[in-house]
Design a protein around this motif. Structure first.
Motif, PDB file in Angstrom:
ATOM      1  N   UNK A   1      -1.146  42.042  80.905  1.00  0.00           N
ATOM      2  CA  UNK A   1      -1.640  41.547  82.197  1.00  0.00           C
ATOM      3  C   UNK A   1      -0.660  41.721  83.347  1.00  0.00           C
ATOM      4  N   UNK A   2       0.627  41.705  83.046  1.00  0.00           N
ATOM      5  CA  UNK A   2       1.620  41.807  84.129  1.00  0.00           C
ATOM      6  C   UNK A   2       1.962  43.264  84.482  1.00  0.00           C
ATOM      7  N   UNK A   3       1.316  44.210  83.827  1.00  0.00           N
ATOM      8  CA  UNK A   3       1.601  45.629  84.086  1.00  0.00           C
ATOM      9  C   UNK A   3       1.253  45.997  85.524  1.00  0.00           C
ATOM     10  N   UNK A   4       2.103  46.820  86.126  1.00  0.00           N
ATOM     11  CA  UNK A   4       1.834  47.358  87.455  1.00  0.00           C
ATOM     12  C   UNK A   4       1.642  48.869  87.335  1.00  0.00           C
TER      13      UNK A   4
ATOM     14  N   UNK B   1       9.886  51.963  88.873  1.00  0.00           N
ATOM     15  CA  UNK B   1       9.060  52.683  87.899  1.00  0.00           C
ATOM     16  C   UNK B   1       9.811  52.900  86.592  1.00  0.00           C
ATOM     17  N   UNK B   2       9.098  52.820  85.479  1.00  0.00           N
ATOM     18  CA  UNK B   2       9.728  53.036  84.167  1.00  0.00           C
ATOM     19  C   UNK B   2       9.191  54.293  83.476  1.00  0.00           C
ATOM     20  N   UNK B   3       7.942  54.635  83.738  1.00  0.00           N
ATOM     21  CA  UNK B   3       7.376  55.831  83.108  1.00  0.00           C
ATOM     22  C   UNK B   3       6.147  56.300  83.883  1.00  0.00           C
ATOM     23  N   UNK B   4       5.736  57.525  83.597  1.00  0.00           N
ATOM     24  CA  UNK B   4       4.532  58.089  84.232  1.00  0.00           C
ATOM     25  C   UNK B   4       3.615  58.608  83.124  1.00  0.00           C
ATOM     26  N   UNK B   5       2.348  58.258  83.214  1.00  0.00           N
ATOM     27  CA  UNK B   5       1.341  58.768  82.270  1.00  0.00           C
ATOM     28  C   UNK B   5       0.595  59.906  82.972  1.00  0.00           C
ATOM     29  N   UNK B   6       0.560  61.065  82.332  1.00  0.00           N
ATOM     30  CA  UNK B   6      -0.152  62.226  82.883  1.00  0.00           C
ATOM     31  C   UNK B   6      -1.427  62.465  82.090  1.00  0.00           C
ATOM     32  N   UNK B   7      -2.495  62.833  82.790  1.00  0.00           N
ATOM     33  CA  UNK B   7      -3.744  63.151  82.088  1.00  0.00           C
ATOM     34  C   UNK B   7      -4.263  64.524  82.525  1.00  0.00           C
TER      35      UNK B   7
ATOM     36  N   UNK C   1       6.077  50.169  82.797  1.00  0.00           N
ATOM     37  CA  UNK C   1       6.197  49.974  81.341  1.00  0.00           C
ATOM     38  C   UNK C   1       7.070  51.079  80.748  1.00  0.00           C
ATOM     39  N   UNK C   2       7.989  50.733  79.846  1.00  0.00           N
ATOM     40  CA  UNK C   2       8.966  51.719  79.337  1.00  0.00           C
ATOM     41  C   UNK C   2       8.454  52.490  78.116  1.00  0.00           C
ATOM     42  N   UNK C   3       7.540  53.427  78.346  1.00  0.00           N
ATOM     43  CA  UNK C   3       7.024  54.225  77.226  1.00  0.00           C
ATOM     44  C   UNK C   3       8.023  55.308  76.834  1.00  0.00           C
ATOM     45  N   UNK C   4       8.024  55.637  75.550  1.00  0.00           N
ATOM     46  CA  UNK C   4       8.840  56.752  75.049  1.00  0.00           C
ATOM     47  C   UNK C   4       8.281  58.050  75.622  1.00  0.00           C
TER      48      UNK C   4
END
Length: 377
Positions: A125-128, A67-73, A176-179
């Motif tokens: 497209x290659x995002x997991x 894992x590179x990042x987590x998106x929270x909603x 994906x490596x998000x800031x």
């Protein structure tokens, strides 16, 4: 790949599909949370509904490869009903907590996260990705706090500056490596209103909850409710809003941004007596779409019986006597026996004495004795 631009595109798209807040966090292990969870386990403060593996709850790498990042909603839900039905003598009502109004939030948030996944995949497209809402391994609140959605309040809720704590949370682990965004500073200060107001003292101290004493947990259990909590539950059928209602950050907060979250008043505040003999089919038709139905009808019926005792609703005695005489479930029969005694009256005493002669279940007989004790005190 310009991940900063992609992040901005995701933020813009999230607004289009009705996500009220979005934040980005690192996927590093949640070490502080792990220490807290170990302590909770030692104190036996956990509800038992959580993921039992603390390492999985606190280390994204154990449930997602690299894992590179987590998106929270976060999505804001209403705190007030537009038309609230009023209960009265002979027509008493129970309540479902605000978080269980409208369509089951798991369905709503999974839908938003799925749309978000599809958008990201259209760009990369290659995002997991792996999305979770409430029942996943990670702690929604820990992720939301790290992602700057809100701060963790003393009532153990995430409190946002815009929507207070009336928000549903979900998250998505990505490769994906998000800031990452910055966490928010707590605004709880010296306030202890939530701790002072908790009906059962489940909030041990700011940010620490004994889940086994929390009414939100107790209303979901299927066994007999322990004696010390029966007078505390009031007319709650599912969940508890007290620690949110008293929070100053929630004063005046009431957002109606999502049609599917609007409550059906007759579902959110149903009449109590019809719940006593509701069939499985009727229960599914009336309550199946709300999150408060996930444990089935038994806890709701038990809580409805306790609520009728809370109101000392004498007109419900015939219905409760029928439950005592005919229901095949010991927990429901026994709770009815206790409630009959608490409400009182000649018919109540006669029904309990009669049931004492025919009942064979030891737990129900104990509850009949508890009911009869009301007549000797």
């Amino acid at each position: 790949m310009d991940y900063n631009q992609l992040k901005q595109d995701i933020i813009a798209y999230s607004k289009q599909i009705g996500i009220d807040k979005i934040g980005f966090a690192s996927a590093e292990p949640f070490t502080e949370l792990k220490n807290r969870l170990i302590r909770q386990q030692e104190l036996q403060f956990q509800s038992g509904f959580e993921e039992p593996d603390i390492d999985k709850r606190t280390n994204p790498a154990l449930i997602f490869d690299q894992p590179r990042s987590i998106i929270a909603i976060a999505l804001a839900y209403p705190s007030k009903m537009k038309e609230t039905p009023k209960g009265k003598k002979g027509l008493r009502r129970g309540t479902f907590c605000k978080a269980s109004w409208g369509l089951d939030y798991h369905v709503i948030l999974r839908n938003r996260l799925k749309q978000l996944e599809e958008f990201i995949r259209s760009k990369v497209p290659e995002a997991r990705m792996k999305s979770m809402v409430d029942t996943g391994e990670l702690s929604d609140r820990a992720v939301a706090e790290r992602a700057g959605i809100g701060w963790s309040g003393k009532n153990c809720s995430i409190i946002t500056p815009e929507f207070g704590s009336y928000v549903y949370l979900g998250e998505m682990i990505t490769n994906l490596p998000f800031e990452p965004d910055l966490p928010l500073e707590s605004r709880c200060g010296t306030c202890t209103k939530c701790l002072d107001a908790c009906p059962t003292g489940a909030l041990v101290q700011g940010g620490q909850l004994n889940a086994k004493k929390c009414i939100a947990f107790l209303t979901q259990t299927k066994d007999f409710l322990p004696d010390e909590f029966r007078d505390k539950i009031g007319n709650r059928l599912y969940g508890c809003d007290t620690c949110q209602t008293v929070c100053p950050e929630n004063k005046g907060i009431d957002f109606h941004l999502h049609e599917e979250m609007e409550p059906d008043p007759e579902t959110a505040k149903p009449l109590l007596e019809p719940l006593l003999d509701i069939s499985n089919k009727e229960f599914k038709e009336k309550f199946g779409m709300v999150s408060g139905s996930w444990r089935g009808k038994k806890p709701i019926q038990r809580n409805a019986i306790i609520a009728l005792a809370h109101f000392k609703e004498e007109t419900a005695i015939p219905s409760l006597v029928e439950v005592l005489q005919k229901d095949v479930r010991p927990v429901i029969r026994g709770t009815a026996a206790w409630a009959i005694g608490k409400i009182g009256g000649d018919q109540a005493k006669s029904a309990l004495l009669e049931a004492k002669q025919t009942e064979t279940d030891p737990d129900v007989l104990k509850e009949i004795e508890k009911g009869l004790q009301y007549f000797s005190s």
